[in-house]
Motif scaffolding. Structure first.
Motif, PDB file in Angstrom:
ATOM      1  N   THR A 169       0.838  -1.193   0.000  1.00 56.78           N
ATOM      2  CA  THR A 169       0.000   0.000   0.000  1.00 56.78           C
ATOM      3  C   THR A 169       0.879   1.253   0.000  1.00 56.78           C
ATOM      4  N   ILE A 170       0.524   2.217  -0.797  1.00 56.34           N
ATOM      5  CA  ILE A 170       1.207   3.505  -0.797  1.00 56.34           C
ATOM      6  C   ILE A 170       0.342   4.478   0.001  1.00 56.34           C
ATOM      7  N   CYS A 171       0.877   5.003   1.083  1.00 51.51           N
ATOM      8  CA  CYS A 171       0.143   5.924   1.944  1.00 51.51           C
ATOM      9  C   CYS A 171       0.506   7.364   1.595  1.00 51.51           C
ATOM     10  N   PRO A 172      -0.407   8.294   1.789  1.00 51.84           N
ATOM     11  CA  PRO A 172      -0.139   9.677   1.390  1.00 51.84           C
ATOM     12  C   PRO A 172       0.923  10.373   2.214  1.00 51.84           C
ATOM     13  N   ALA A 177       1.057   5.991   7.044  1.00 54.61           N
ATOM     14  CA  ALA A 177       1.803   4.729   6.921  1.00 54.61           C
ATOM     15  C   ALA A 177       2.022   4.095   8.285  1.00 54.61           C
ATOM     16  N   VAL A 178       2.485   4.887   9.237  1.00 57.99           N
ATOM     17  CA  VAL A 178       2.728   4.369  10.581  1.00 57.99           C
ATOM     18  C   VAL A 178       1.430   3.898  11.223  1.00 57.99           C
ATOM     19  N   GLY A 179       0.339   4.596  10.940  1.00 57.12           N
ATOM     20  CA  GLY A 179      -0.945   4.229  11.507  1.00 57.12           C
ATOM     21  C   GLY A 179      -1.482   2.905  11.016  1.00 57.12           C
ATOM     22  N   ARG A 180      -0.956   2.402   9.898  1.00 58.70           N
ATOM     23  CA  ARG A 180      -1.406   1.117   9.349  1.00 58.70           C
ATOM     24  C   ARG A 180      -0.581  -0.059   9.868  1.00 58.70           C
ATOM     25  N   PHE A 181       0.430   0.221  10.685  1.00 60.00           N
ATOM     26  CA  PHE A 181       1.309  -0.853  11.159  1.00 60.00           C
ATOM     27  C   PHE A 181       0.552  -1.805  12.091  1.00 60.00           C
ATOM     28  N   TYR A 182       0.748  -3.107  11.893  1.00 57.25           N
ATOM     29  CA  TYR A 182       0.142  -4.095  12.774  1.00 57.25           C
ATOM     30  C   TYR A 182       1.023  -5.337  12.827  1.00 57.25           C
ATOM     31  N   LEU A 183       0.774  -6.164  13.818  1.00 56.95           N
ATOM     32  CA  LEU A 183       1.563  -7.371  14.023  1.00 56.95           C
ATOM     33  C   LEU A 183       0.886  -8.577  13.375  1.00 56.95           C
ATOM     34  N   LEU A 184       1.716  -9.477  12.854  1.00 61.28           N
ATOM     35  CA  LEU A 184       1.256 -10.765  12.339  1.00 61.28           C
ATOM     36  C   LEU A 184       2.048 -11.878  13.009  1.00 61.28           C
ATOM     37  N   PRO A 185       1.346 -12.922  13.495  1.00 64.01           N
ATOM     38  CA  PRO A 185      -0.108 -13.043  13.594  1.00 64.01           C
ATOM     39  C   PRO A 185      -0.674 -12.036  14.589  1.00 64.01           C
ATOM     40  N   ALA A 186      -1.976 -11.759  14.477  1.00 60.83           N
ATOM     41  CA  ALA A 186      -2.614 -10.792  15.359  1.00 60.83           C
ATOM     42  C   ALA A 186      -2.469 -11.227  16.813  1.00 60.83           C
ATOM     43  N   HIS A 200       7.992   3.232  13.344  1.00 61.85           N
ATOM     44  CA  HIS A 200       8.745   4.388  12.861  1.00 61.85           C
ATOM     45  C   HIS A 200       9.863   3.973  11.911  1.00 61.85           C
ATOM     46  N   HIS A 201      10.510   2.839  12.213  1.00 61.58           N
ATOM     47  CA  HIS A 201      11.627   2.362  11.394  1.00 61.58           C
ATOM     48  C   HIS A 201      11.197   1.368  10.315  1.00 61.58           C
ATOM     49  N   SER A 202       9.888   1.178  10.157  1.00 66.66           N
ATOM     50  CA  SER A 202       9.386   0.216   9.175  1.00 66.66           C
ATOM     51  C   SER A 202       8.955   0.864   7.872  1.00 66.66           C
ATOM     52  N   VAL A 203       8.867   2.186   7.848  1.00 64.38           N
ATOM     53  CA  VAL A 203       8.344   2.883   6.678  1.00 64.38           C
ATOM     54  C   VAL A 203       9.421   3.754   6.035  1.00 64.38           C
ATOM     55  N   THR A 204       9.197   4.080   4.770  1.00 63.89           N
ATOM     56  CA  THR A 204      10.172   4.871   4.021  1.00 63.89           C
ATOM     57  C   THR A 204       9.439   5.746   3.000  1.00 63.89           C
ATOM     58  N   PRO A 205       9.956   6.935   2.721  1.00 66.95           N
ATOM     59  CA  PRO A 205       9.306   7.788   1.712  1.00 66.95           C
ATOM     60  C   PRO A 205       9.611   7.298   0.303  1.00 66.95           C
ATOM     61  N   MET A 206       8.707   7.567  -0.601  1.00 70.91           N
ATOM     62  CA  MET A 206       8.898   7.285  -2.015  1.00 70.91           C
ATOM     63  C   MET A 206       8.243   8.410  -2.806  1.00 70.91           C
ATOM     64  N   GLN A 207       8.331   8.349  -4.096  1.00 78.68           N
ATOM     65  CA  GLN A 207       7.871   9.459  -4.927  1.00 78.68           C
ATOM     66  C   GLN A 207       6.405   9.805  -4.700  1.00 78.68           C
ATOM     67  N   ASP A 208       5.565   8.789  -4.533  1.00 77.09           N
ATOM     68  CA  ASP A 208       4.131   9.026  -4.438  1.00 77.09           C
ATOM     69  C   ASP A 208       3.601   8.997  -3.001  1.00 77.09           C
ATOM     70  N   GLY A 209       4.491   8.910  -2.008  1.00 73.53           N
ATOM     71  CA  GLY A 209       4.025   8.874  -0.626  1.00 73.53           C
ATOM     72  C   GLY A 209       4.969   8.090   0.266  1.00 73.53           C
ATOM     73  N   TRP A 210       4.394   7.287   1.146  1.00 70.30           N
ATOM     74  CA  TRP A 210       5.165   6.468   2.092  1.00 70.30           C
ATOM     75  C   TRP A 210       4.708   5.018   2.001  1.00 70.30           C
TER      76      TRP A 210
END
Length: 307
Positions: A169-172, A177-186, A200-210
Motif C-alpha cells: 500500500t502507498i500511503c499519502p 503509513a505508521v498508523g497502518r502498522f500491525y503485528l502478524l499473527p494478530a 517508525h523504522h518500518s516505513v520509508t518515503p517514495m515518490q508518491d508517498g510512504w
C-alpha cells in the motif's frame, strides 16, 4: 495490533529502561555480499564475544533496539537487516541459505570470531538454524525464539509462498503509513511505545508517498525448505525459547522440538504470558532468560552426547 498515533508524539510515554536503551551508543555499517548491500547495527566493544540478533519476516534490525544494549557490557552485539527487509537491499530471490550466508558475511565484516552466539526470532530462527548446519563451526551456539519447526509427518500450515501476491500500500504521508502498522499473527500488545518505535523504522518515503521498507514480493521470491531436516542434522549447540501463548509455536511444534531437545540436551523453555513477538511482549523477561542462558551455555553443551 494497529498503531494509533505518531511514535514521536509518544516518546515521553516510554518507561526509563526503554529511553535508556534507545539512547545507548550504537553504530551502523554495511557490507556488499553477493551483489546486495547489507546494513547492520552494533553495540558494545569489538573484541568481546559476538552476539548476533536476527529479526523475523518483514521486520528489521531496529526490533532489537530495546534489548541489544542490555548485552553490550559483555558482548559485541550485531543486528543485521536481512536482505529484502529493513535498510538492506532487495534481491531477485531469497532463501534461508542466502540469508545465512549474508549473516556470515556480516559476522566477518564486524570482526566477530567463532566465539559468537546467534539468536533468531521466527524466520530469523530458521536462518540461525540453517547457519548452524551450513556454517557449522563458525559460531558456538544458536538460539531459536518462537521459530516453528513442524515434524516431518505434518507439513507446516504457514506457507507464505502460497499467499497471493499483493503490492504494498502507498500511503499519502508518514502518519498514515505508521498508523497502518500491525503485528502478524494478530496478538495483544501491552507496550505500545515499543510498537511505535518499530513502526517508525518500518516505513520509508517514495515518490508518491510512504510505504513499507520490505520487499513486497519477499515470499513470492523465497525458496521454502524443510527446517526439520536441518534440526535433526544439527550439531551446533541449540537452545529454544518460545511464548507460552504463541500462535506459531503450536502444540505439534512444541511436542516435536521437545522430543529432540530431550534427546540432545538442548535447553528449551517458555516465556510466561508471551505471544509470538517475544521482544515486544516481554522484552525484560526475554533479556533475563537470554542472560541466564548465556552464563556457561553453550560451552557445557558441547560435551553432551547425542541420544
Amino acid at each position: 495490533m494497529s498503531n494509533q498515533s505518531d511514535p514521536v508524539a509518544q516518546a515521553d510515554m516510554s518507561p526509563a529502561w526503554v529511553t535508556e536503551a534507545l539512547q545507548a551508543p550504537v553504530t551502523e555499517a554495511e557490507v556488499v555480499h553477493d551483489g546486495a548491500r547489507l546494513r547492520y547495527r552494533s553495540w558494545g566493544t569489538p573484541g568481546q564475544p559476538g552476539l548476533v540478533l536476527i529479526h523475523g519476516a518483514m521486520a528489521h534490525a531496529n526490533w532489537w533496539d530495546f534489548m541489544a544494549p542490555r548485552f553490550a557490557d559483555r558482548f559485541h552485539v550485531v543486528a543485521p537487516h536481512l536482505s529484502g527487509m529493513g535498510d538492506s537491499e532487495h534481491r531477485e530471490a531469497y532463501s534461508t541459505a542466502q540469508f545465512s550466508d549474508d549473516v556470515v558475511a556480516i559476522i566477518e565484516h564486524a570482526g566477530l570470531t567463532a566465539d559468537t552466539v546467534v539468536v533468531g526470532h521466527s524466520l530469523g530462527g530458521a536462518v540461525a538454524l540453517t547457519l548452524g548446519v551450513r556454517h557449522a563451526g563458525r559460531v558456538r551456539g544458536i538460539v531459536m525464539l518462537d521459530s516453528a519447526v513442524f515434524p516431518p509427518d505434518q507439513p507446516s500450515p504457514f506457507d507464505p509462498s502460497k499467499v497471493p501476491y499483493r503490492p504494498k500500500t502507498i500511503c499519502p504521508d508518514y502518519a498514515a503509513a505508521v498508523g497502518r502498522f500491525y503485528l502478524l499473527p494478530a496478538q495483544p500488545c501491552q507496550h505500545p511505545y515499543l510498537l511505535q518505535h518499530i513502526a517508525h523504522h518500518s516505513v520509508t518515503p517514495m515518490q508518491d508517498g510512504w510505504t513499507w521498507k520490505f520487499d513486497d514480493a519477499l515470499f513470492k521470491k523465497m525458496h521454502m525448505h524443510e527446517p526439520w531436516r536441518e534440526l535433526e542434522a544439527l550439531e551446533t549447540p541449540l537452545a529454544v525459547i518460545y511464548g507460552d501463548h504463541s500462535a506459531i509455536f503450536t502444540q505439534a511444534v512444541k511436542s516435536y522440538v521437545e522430543s529432540l531437545a530431550q534427546q540432545r540436551g538442548w535447553p528449551m523453555f517458555a516465556i510466561p504470558g508471551a505471544y509470538h513477538q517475544l521482544m515486544i511482549d516481554s522484552p525484560r523477561a526475554l533479556c533475563s532468560a537470554l542472560n541466564g542462558l548465556l552464563v556457561g551455555w553453550p560451552d557445557q553443551a558441547r560435551g553432551h552426547q547425542r541420544g
